[in-house]
Enzyme design. Sequence first.
Site: not given
Length: 332
Positions: A171, A168
Amino acid sequence: MLLIFDPLYIMLGVLGYFIMFLLASTVAPKIAGRFAGRFSLYTSMAILGVMILGISALIIYLVLSFAGYYFSLLGIVIFVLIVNLLMYLASPYIINMSYSAKPSPELQRFVDTVANRLGVKSPKAVIVRGPPNAFAYGNFLTGKFVAVTDSMLKMLSKEELEAVIGHEIGHHKHRDNAVMLLFGLLPSIIFYLGYMLIHSSLSERRNQLALLGFAAVIASFLVQILVLAFSRLREYYADFEGALAAGKRSMQYALAKIHAFYHRYPDYHEMIASDKFRTLFIYAFVQAVASPYVAYIDVESIKRAKVNPVEEFLSTHPPIPKRLRFLDSLPL
């Protein structure tokens, strides 16, 4: 009148998705098969990114060259930008309310540790309700967030959780929210160009405009297929960051456990399929694939699982078996 109630708008949408489904079940897998493994991840992203930008620019240029005086491209761009910008600005607030996001000091320590390993500023850590998943979101107003569901926290080991958090944070590190917003605008602009051309042809009874409009609409969905492929590459790119943060075996086992959960409880697929923010999730490949395991996590078996090519090519995320095989290829 709102576009969603316009019969022409609905008809064009149905036509486009039919063409996408047709290509995904016939041509697309064959083309992808010829190029699979020929380029590195970075090269593949660069080639696909240039293709999307180049093809989109060419289509817009051709449409405007033949029918530019019938409408303003600037007006369409502004309309699409405003709609997407409003969604971009509002989405963190909607997510926080929809998922009952709560700050977690314990999760924040995990996020801080992983962010330090990856050499980036630590985002805010929140726990949300839901089946096993995690996602990254935020903007310049709210700051950056990493969300992990309460069920995911119970399911993963420390190292596996660090790998998911690394994915995450990856990203955020790669600015995927902004990158995918930009690429997502292109098929929308081309679609509305075609839509307005067809409307103009109906009022002026010009068949050439209608044909050009239909061609633009079809082209917009072809570009959308490329954008979906680009999104899947970005997921591989984020998996690389997860493996970098906690080791590729930890990343593999985290993905395998998520896969196992949705294989055992297929009803939760409906929750993902209907979620407006499913593109953010670490797992959003809606169709479960066959896998010869029962009560334990067998990474090697999952790697060999069959993949539905139609589901894959219409998804923003690669299937778990392919993600596991990609992680095997990393020299970590």
